[in-house]
Design an enzyme around this catalytic site. Structure first.
Site, PDB file in Angstrom:
ATOM      1  N   SER A 430      37.516  34.902  42.911  1.00 20.47           N
ATOM      2  CA  SER A 430      37.018  33.753  42.146  1.00 20.47           C
ATOM      3  C   SER A 430      37.930  32.559  42.381  1.00 20.47           C
ATOM      4  CB  SER A 430      36.971  34.087  40.654  1.00 20.47           C
ATOM      5  OG  SER A 430      36.734  32.914  39.890  1.00 20.47           O
ATOM      6  N   TYR A 443      40.311  38.646  33.521  1.00 22.15           N
ATOM      7  CA  TYR A 443      39.432  38.506  34.686  1.00 22.15           C
ATOM      8  C   TYR A 443      40.208  37.913  35.867  1.00 22.15           C
ATOM      9  CZ  TYR A 443      35.606  36.696  37.585  1.00 22.15           C
ATOM     10  OH  TYR A 443      34.753  36.403  38.622  1.00 22.15           O
TER      11      TYR A 443
END
Length: 537
Positions: A430, A443
């Site tokens: 990400s 995350y």
């Protein structure tokens, strides 16, 4: 000691004149298109053309006849057409009529040495005969020589003979190449003129078209007579295919008498690399190379994974649609793929459990005979939570899927890749790893681990022909964003330079590229889908 210094420019006219005189029409010197594809990227002059200026030594003794006895030269740097060179010659008297010399040719532009030389000559007491008109043919060769095109593997024990004659016309042509004001062409040494033909021996015959002359030596036992038929003979004595170098023995004979012996060395340049034709590209390189390949997409029951599974199937791959809880979604995706003419197999697995992973890949083997591409797309969740509220169990829960499960899938796939001669792994990270956002610590931590894992695994698997790469998307509009208010997502999209968020198909396309033969030269890298914003790859 006699010292001579001069500067001169190697013009195109001089190069062409030397080619006519010696018959050395080697393409490196005479064909601009050929030379452009050589290691020099441009047309360069014959090394012997600049070396011939050593004949200007005779200018220091206009009432004596200079005859060279030994000549040695080494060509250390190319001389481009149009280059200006500085020649420095230092001649030292020895016993009797014998002199020795050393010489250097350096570039006037960068000061690099182009040629070094040494040798000896004698000064005969009589003045050289004057010739006031050009007589006879100017080319030294008795017959034209066709340029050979030999590779290193074709030259073992090769031989070449060059019949020639040193005429006053040839000496006059050499005198013009040397420049200066002296009109007496016979003042040029016939031995020097014959030495120029070593350039022809290398550039036209041994090896020929792909030669780069590196060095030579020659010794004259006697002077070469004018207007007498002679022969320059060359025979390869040493050849290295590995270093692409050649050594040949040289011999000059006239009237059954050996007048000179020596040696030449050259590099045998490889043939210009042929580029693919348009027809070959159309036939072999337009497709992605995924037809019939087995692609396992972990986390394929929704969002990016679902879109990727469909895209791979439409590219001709046989797709395994992995799911954990979304059985009905996976079945629907597989049915849709089948209806569109593709092949898909829905398979369940909790990738946190190694036993289940073993059964999962065994089922893939049973259905499709192995695996060629693994896409690791599974993630725990994307619900924001402040760091102050996170516990170690929260981090472990995310790592159980994003790292432990990813590693277990990679481990199972790699053993299969090795038996098939290679494979591809595409992991997903990400942009938040490099541009953190509030509330996503677990995350981002997990995705950071995926980055390090991907790079290290890529290095581990280099020799196994397994490429491991990352897709790094910005915010992508899937149901993973369900925990984020829709209005906030819309405002974020509007605030971007492109005025939008990523779409799942764009991420899937990056995955397909990394899975395809188009990315065979890429491993340990990342494709950042950033919509023009930081981070930049």
């Amino acid at each position: 000691m006699q010292e001579t210094v001069e500067t001169f420019t190697v013009t195109s006219a001089l190069v062409d004149g030397f080619a006519r005189l010696t018959g050395d029409h080697n393409a490196l010197h005479t064909d601009a298109e050929f030379a452009r594809k050589s290691r020099f990227r441009q047309r360069v002059a014959h090394g012997m053309l600049a070396f011939a200026r050593i004949g200007r030594l005779a200018d220091a003794w206009p009432d004596r006849w200079l005859r060279f006895r030994t000549l040695e030269g080494r060509f250390t740097n190319p001389v481009p057409v149009g280059a200006a060179l500085r020649l420095e010659v230092r001649a030292t008297p020895q016993a009797g009529q014998l002199w020795t010399f050393e010489a250097d040719w350096t570039s006037e532009v960068d000061g690099l040495t182009a040629i070094t030389a040494s040798g000896s000559f004698v000064l005969l007491p009589e003045a050289p005969p004057a010739v006031t008109a050009v007589e006879g043919r100017s080319c030294l060769l008795l017959e034209p020589v066709e340029e050979a095109d030999h590779g290193a593997d074709e030259l073992a024990e090769a031989r070449a003979d060059l019949p020639f004659r040193i005429t006053t016309g040839g000496l006059a042509a050499l005198a013009r190449l040397l420049g200066g004001d002296r009109p007496a062409s016979a003042s040029c040494c016939p031995n020097l003129a014959a030495t120029m033909l070593l350039s022809t021996l290398v550039g036209m015959r041994l090896p020929g078209r792909r030669a780069t002359f590196t060095d030579f030596r020659i010794a004259f036992e006697d002077d070469l007579p004018l207007d007498a038929p002679a022969r320059l003979e060359g025979s390869v004595t040493k050849l290295s295919a590995a270093s692409e170098t050649l050594t040949a023995q040289a011999r000059i004979a006239c009237g059954g008498q050996e007048l000179a012996t020596g040696e030449v060395r050259s590099v045998i340049n490889p043939r210009p690399r042929a580029m693919l034709s348009a027809a070959e590209i159309r036939e072999r390189h337009l497709g992605h190379g995924l037809e019939g390949k087995v692609v396992v997409v972990i986390g394929a029951s929704r969002g990016i994974g679902e879109t990727a599974a469909k895209l791979f199937a439409m590219a001709g791959a046989r797709v395994v649609v992995h799911y954990f809880r979304g059985r009905s979604d996976a079945l629907a995706i597989a049915a849709e793929i089948a209806e569109a003419g593709g092949t898909a197999l829905p398979l369940a697995c909790d990738i946190r459990e190694e036993a289940e992973i073993a059964r999962f890949f065994a089922a893939v083997d049973s259905a499709f005979g192995g695996v060629d591409v693994l896409v690791n797309n599974a993630v725990m969740d994307f619900r924001p939570k402040p760091v102050s509220e996170l516990r170690w169990a929260d981090y472990l829960g995310e790592l159980e899927v994003s790292l432990k499960g990813l590693h277990a899938c990679c481990d199972a796939a790699v053993s299969r890749f090795k038996s098939r001669g290679g494979g591809k792994i595409i992991n997903v990270s990400s942009v938040a790893v490099d541009q953190p956002v509030r509330g996503q610590s677990k995350y981002i931590t997990a995705k950071s681990a995926v980055v390090g894992y991907t790079r290290s695994l890529a290095v581990e698997l280099l020799k196994d022909n397994v490429q491991v790469n990352l897709v790094v998307p910005a915010m992508t509009e899937t149901d993973l964003l369900a925990s984020i208010p829709s209005d906030f997502i819309r405002r974020m999209a509007k605030a971007r330079g492109m005025g939008r968020n990523l779409q799942p198909i764009e991420v899937a396309q990056a995955m397909l590229y990394l899975a395809s033969c188009w990315s065979d030269a890429i491993t340990g890298q990342q494709i950042v889908l950033n919509l023009g914003e930081p981070p930049f790859a």
